[in-house]
Design a protein around this motif. Sequence first.
Motif, PDB file in Angstrom:
ATOM      1  N   ILE A  45       0.846  -1.191   0.000  1.00 45.71           N
ATOM      2  CA  ILE A  45       0.000   0.000   0.000  1.00 45.71           C
ATOM      3  C   ILE A  45       0.878   1.236   0.000  1.00 45.71           C
ATOM      4  CG2 ILE A  45      -1.835   1.263   1.206  1.00 45.71           C
ATOM      5  CD1 ILE A  45      -2.524  -1.392   2.632  1.00 45.71           C
ATOM      6  N   THR A  46       0.758   2.079  -1.025  1.00 51.11           N
ATOM      7  CA  THR A  46       1.499   3.336  -1.024  1.00 51.11           C
ATOM      8  C   THR A  46       0.684   4.390  -0.284  1.00 51.11           C
ATOM      9  OG1 THR A  46       0.562   4.172  -3.109  1.00 51.11           O
ATOM     10  CG2 THR A  46       2.496   2.739  -3.258  1.00 51.11           C
ATOM     11  N   GLY A  47       1.366   5.327   0.332  1.00 51.25           N
ATOM     12  CA  GLY A  47       0.674   6.344   1.122  1.00 51.25           C
ATOM     13  C   GLY A  47       0.017   5.754   2.346  1.00 51.25           C
ATOM     14  N   ALA A  48       0.703   4.792   2.983  1.00 51.53           N
ATOM     15  CA  ALA A  48       0.120   4.060   4.113  1.00 51.53           C
ATOM     16  C   ALA A  48       0.267   4.781   5.446  1.00 51.53           C
ATOM     17  CB  ALA A  48       0.764   2.675   4.222  1.00 51.53           C
ATOM     18  N   GLY A  49       0.977   5.908   5.456  1.00 48.62           N
ATOM     19  CA  GLY A  49       1.271   6.570   6.718  1.00 48.62           C
ATOM     20  C   GLY A  49       0.131   7.349   7.335  1.00 48.62           C
ATOM     21  N   SER A  50      -0.970   7.500   6.617  1.00 51.04           N
ATOM     22  CA  SER A  50      -2.097   8.263   7.161  1.00 51.04           C
ATOM     23  C   SER A  50      -3.315   8.042   6.269  1.00 51.04           C
ATOM     24  CB  SER A  50      -1.769   9.764   7.215  1.00 51.04           C
ATOM     25  OG  SER A  50      -1.516  10.266   5.905  1.00 51.04           O
ATOM     26  N   GLY A  51      -4.446   8.607   6.695  1.00 48.96           N
ATOM     27  CA  GLY A  51      -5.643   8.640   5.876  1.00 48.96           C
ATOM     28  C   GLY A  51      -6.126   7.293   5.397  1.00 48.96           C
TER      29      GLY A  51
END
Length: 267
Positions: A45-51
Amino acid sequence: MSFNLQSSKKLFIFLGKSLFSLLEAMIFALLPKPRKNVAGEIVLITGAGSGLGRLLALQFARLGSVLVLWDINKEGNEETCKMAREAGATRVHAYTCDCSQKEGVYRVADQVKKEVGDVSILINNAGIVTGKKFLDCPDELMEKSFDVNFKAHLWTYKAFLPAMIANDHGHLVCISSSAGLSGVNGLADYCASKFAAFGFAESVFVETFVQKQKGIKTTIVCPFFIKTGMFEGCTTGFLPLKTGLLIADYLGILHAMDGFVDQKKKL
């Protein structure tokens, strides 16, 4: 006259697709689609650090997947990693990666292949929004929108699709946007990048179909604006309806992932 005919044609196509989607939803509400078992699948999952990326990671953690989390924000990504383990994931791997940089994507992808294995479910979720009107938006920010929201999809597909084809097993998920279907005031660069992501993912879907790569599944998701911080303060007005932001915790995408569909799907 020609313009009116083209507009009418587009309207009828839109209404036709909307009616088809409504009928499809009604049919599958009565006849649920078969669920895909994602336990043990290696999910990146890319952009897994938030949202939304974090929410997806937690959902896949509950379903028993092996998680590979990418984000440029190391602290946020490690927090997601911790939360995923608490949610039940036994194998979680967090990597700091700037998805806007082709060389960085390839480098981290090679690291993932060596340390974790072949990614079987790729979710391109990372995204940014400038929120500026076209003439007020600096060139570098518009270029960044395309680098993250669209070009990153090219590099991740190039990195992980060959192994999926070799294994005759894989699932490509493109998180586009409703802004990838219709232009929005003040989001020209964002809409263009999401249109591009949608078109690219749809083209790959057609390629896999033509080449009879039946083991490769594809999903394109076009959610409305989500209350995750990216669109803070954004409201939309449609006559006769006025809508606000979707509450991320109750997004249909999360429920869809809970019953991840085992078939080629184009939304």
